[in-house]
Design an enzyme around this catalytic site. Structure first.
Site, PDB file in Angstrom:
ATOM      1  N   LYS A  31      48.730  12.206 -25.113  1.00 28.45           N
ATOM      2  CA  LYS A  31      48.647  11.044 -24.226  1.00 28.45           C
ATOM      3  C   LYS A  31      47.223  10.514 -24.117  1.00 28.45           C
ATOM      4  CE  LYS A  31      47.858  13.195 -19.717  1.00 28.45           C
ATOM      5  NZ  LYS A  31      46.518  12.607 -19.588  1.00 28.45           N
ATOM      6  N   THR A  32      46.227  11.400 -24.068  1.00 25.68           N
ATOM      7  CA  THR A  32      44.846  10.930 -23.924  1.00 25.68           C
ATOM      8  C   THR A  32      44.423  10.132 -25.150  1.00 25.68           C
ATOM      9  OG1 THR A  32      44.288  12.844 -22.549  1.00 25.68           O
ATOM     10  CG2 THR A  32      42.458  11.632 -23.538  1.00 25.68           C
ATOM     11  N   ASP A 224      45.799   6.625 -16.054  1.00 24.05           N
ATOM     12  CA  ASP A 224      46.170   7.920 -16.632  1.00 24.05           C
ATOM     13  C   ASP A 224      46.889   8.744 -15.559  1.00 24.05           C
ATOM     14  OD1 ASP A 224      46.278  10.056 -18.388  1.00 24.05           O
ATOM     15  OD2 ASP A 224      44.260  10.764 -17.915  1.00 24.05           O
ATOM     16  N   GLU A 225      47.772   9.646 -15.982  1.00 23.17           N
ATOM     17  CA  GLU A 225      48.493  10.544 -15.061  1.00 23.17           C
ATOM     18  C   GLU A 225      49.177   9.751 -13.939  1.00 23.17           C
ATOM     19  OE1 GLU A 225      48.898  13.489 -15.905  1.00 23.17           O
ATOM     20  OE2 GLU A 225      47.113  14.343 -16.855  1.00 23.17           O
ATOM     21  N   GLN A 255      56.125  16.384 -15.221  1.00 25.91           N
ATOM     22  CA  GLN A 255      54.955  17.159 -14.796  1.00 25.91           C
ATOM     23  C   GLN A 255      54.450  16.703 -13.426  1.00 25.91           C
ATOM     24  OE1 GLN A 255      52.122  18.394 -18.034  1.00 25.91           O
ATOM     25  NE2 GLN A 255      53.203  16.838 -19.225  1.00 25.91           N
ATOM     26  N   ARG A 571      51.892  25.223 -21.116  1.00 29.35           N
ATOM     27  CA  ARG A 571      50.458  25.461 -21.366  1.00 29.35           C
ATOM     28  C   ARG A 571      50.259  26.354 -22.586  1.00 29.35           C
ATOM     29  NH1 ARG A 571      49.293  21.355 -19.873  1.00 29.35           N
ATOM     30  NH2 ARG A 571      51.531  21.131 -19.685  1.00 29.35           N
TER      31      ARG A 571
END
Length: 623
Positions: A31-32, A224-225, A255, A571
């Site tokens: 995503k980044t 973002d997020e 998330q 993770r």
């Protein structure tokens, strides 16, 4: 990550730049990279860099975005206010890339006079704000009920400022405390941390001309997020976007794990309602984890009803099965993890692990132990220390460094040795003279057994009430005291308990001052979001912990707990272990059984297993 964008990422990057865009980015799907490539694409399409505002939640994420944008554009923006640093963000060329709070702070510097402040105002952190609130509450001492400490009022004020609750809906006392606290901030020429967004929203509502100015300054907004935004951050985004609708957001509803601090899950799900005609792109190719880890996590999260469904896939190898380990108790669980880690790190028994760490590299890179509550770190730290495995606590204090634990241990030491002036001084400084005299008398009279002394300390000082009135993060601190009480119950006398604690702390200090290589990271599941490790152990996957006993009030809370375990599982890159003692978490039964390798103390556990799951090769008895 491949050298080129995959088709999904390409669609997201090249979506029409003058229309709203929602990028639903599954765990580990890049995503980044996608967001920064979109910033670069917008600039290449002719939008001036200084008209772009990209908002995120952490400085770390902002720094990474800045470096990537610079590399993509081939331009050094170091003289411009990337991440909100340097000069006035509205004067120099270059996009603004930074946190919500850094963006708000710089607007307030320009607009302080309109909000009753001078431009050199102070920003009070949580500690400063708490101390100011305690002073304010002295004026309401006769009205405040027993147990209603500053922490309760601080939580109410935060909810009001984050748009979770309205001041008008608060009771009369809470409203008056809020108003007096706000006046006190103004008297101190200060804003608190929540004001950095809340006061900007108030500014835009009260001064349409200033909103128009900023709306013209920043024509393209990226977030973002987005799944983590709260109501007030959402208000800020809506104001900035305005009628242009040139907004791009990226996030993953699967998330969303921060509702307890104000994030509103419905904002993400409602993006298409807020911006009709929005493009929606799903990122579903995971580059982080093995196939079995992805399949196991996907099987778990599929049980949630409220979500934007997506199907994660990966070209990575299937890898090892997900290990589920049953232990007799939390100490057995912790020592199993330590032993397994020792063999993983250097192929050595746990007692030899640290000696070899200074001469041999770790076999498979990074490792993390995740848990639901901070109190769970106590037995894990003990097991790692006794196994001579160096570790670090990420984003928090080690168990015996926490204030409430140090207070309780001071009482235990003073009871064991009344000549201990250091412990006595800590207790005298912590409590009033009256409370200390009561404590002194109680400790003198108490039978010198750890649990008896600890209970005498808690009762004589009214310690839980003391924490409510003087400390933040009350529930975490209460859980830490409960864990210390459980540990103290293993001892019949004070001296062995205190020796055990002292020796653990001394050994821990030696570990910390070793060669500087710390191969194991401990942290809560919440703090792990955004991170990744080759090997992940999720401890305490039991009912009452995962899902937590405080989160069983509604289906929405239960779904967030499931998302939390999903975040923890995703993770892991190469190896994932879920361990428990007692009653296994209901979530373990939701993981596809063909993906599990079960290890336990006996062969009769079937609390989370499919009745037809009898693969003997996946069943290993622990030592």
């Amino acid at each position: 990550m491949p050298p080129h964008l995959n088709p999904e990422q390409e669609r997201a990057v090249r979506a029409p730049i003058h229309e709203p865009l929602l990028i639903v980015a599954g765990a580990g799907t890049g995503k980044t990279r996608t967001l920064t490539e979109r910033i670069a694409h917008i600039i290449r399409e002719g939008v001036r860099a200084e008209q772009i505002c990209a908002l995120t939640f952490t400085n770390k994420a902002a720094k990474e975005m800045v470096s990537r944008v610079e590399a993509l554009i081939g331009h050094d923006f170091s003289a411009s206010p990337l991440m909100g640093g340097g000069r006035d963000i509205f004067g120099a060329p270059g996009p603004f890339v930074g946190t919500f709070h850094s963006f708000g702070a710089r607007i307030l510097r320009r607009e302080a006079g309109r909000l009753g402040r001078e431009a050199n105002f102070a920003i009070f952190d949580d500690t400063d704000s708490f101390q100011l609130l305690k002073r304010v509450l002295k004026g309401f001492a006769e009205e405040i009920g027993r147990g209603e400490g500053p922490g309760i009022f601080a939580d109410r004020i935060t909810k009001i400022k984050n748009g979770v609750a309205k001041k008008e809906a608060a009771d009369d006392l809470a409203r008056r405390v809020f108003e007096r606290y706000e006046a006190a901030l103004a008297e101190n020429n200060a804003f608190d941390f929540d004001d950095l967004i809340d006061k900007v929203v108030h500014l835009f509502r009260a001064h349409p001309d200033r909103l128009a100015w900023y709306g013209n300054r920043f024509t393209h907004i990226l977030v973002d997020e987005y799944q983590d935004v709260n109501n007030r951050q959402y208000d800020l985004v809506r104001f900035l976007v305005g009628p242009r609708n040139q907004v791009s957001v990226v996030g993953d509803d699967q998330q969303t794990i921060y509702s307890w601090r104000g994030s509103n899950f419905e904002i993400f799900l409602g993006f298409e309602r807020d911006w009709p005609g929005a493009s929606v792109v799903l990122l579903e190719e995971n580059y982080r984890s093995t196939g079995n880890i992805i399949a196991a996590a996907s099987g778990l999260i599929a049980q949630n009803v409220r979500q934007k469904p997506k199907t994660l896939r990966t070209k990575n190898p299937a890898g090892e099965l997900v290990r589920i380990v049953e232990a007799a108790d939390e100490d057995g669980e912790a020592f199993w993890i330590a032993g397994h880690l020792a063999l993983h790190l250097v192929g050595a028994p746990k007692g030899e692990a640290r000696a070899r760490l200074s001469h041999a590299p770790a076999k498979q890179g990074s490792a993390a132990i995740l848990y639901r509550t901070n109190a769970q770190s106590r037995p894990i730290e003990q097991a790692l220390i006794q196994s001579r495995i160096p570790y670090r606590i990420y984003g928090g204090l080690k168990f015996y460094e926490r204030r409430e634990i140090k207070d309780a241990l001071a009482a235990l030491r003073y009871a064991a040795n009344p000549k201990d002036s250091v412990s006595r001084e800590r207790l005298e400084k912590t409590f009033t003279k009256t409370k200390f005299r009561a404590l002194d008398a109680a400790l003198s009279a108490a039978e010198k057994k750890p649990l008896v002394v600890l209970n005498a300390f808690l009762e004589a000082t009214e310690y839980f009430e003391y924490m409510a009135k003087n400390l933040t993060n009350l529930s975490d601190r209460e859980e830490n005291i409960v864990e210390l009480t459980r540990f103290a119950g293993e001892f019949e006398e004070l001296t062995p308990l205190l020796e055990a604690v002292t020796l653990l702390q001394a050994t821990d200090d030696k570990n910390a001052s070793g060669a500087g290589r710390v191969p194991v990271t401990l942290m809560t599941m919440h703090l792990a979001k955004g991170l990744e490790f080759d090997r992940v152990y999720v401890a305490g996957c039991a009912e009452g912990l995962v899902p937590h006993g405080r989160s069983l009030g509604s289906e929405a809370e239960l779904e967030e707990e499931r998302r939390l375990l999903y975040v923890a599982m995703t993770r892991a890159r190469l190896n994932l272990t879920l361990s428990f003692f007692g009653i296994p978490s209901r979530f373990l039964s939701e993981i596809p059984q063909e993906l599990i390798a079960y290890e336990g103390l006996s062969g009769d556990r079937d609390g989370f297993k499919d009745p037809d799951f009898n693969d003997e090769e996946r069943y290993i008895t622990l030592d």
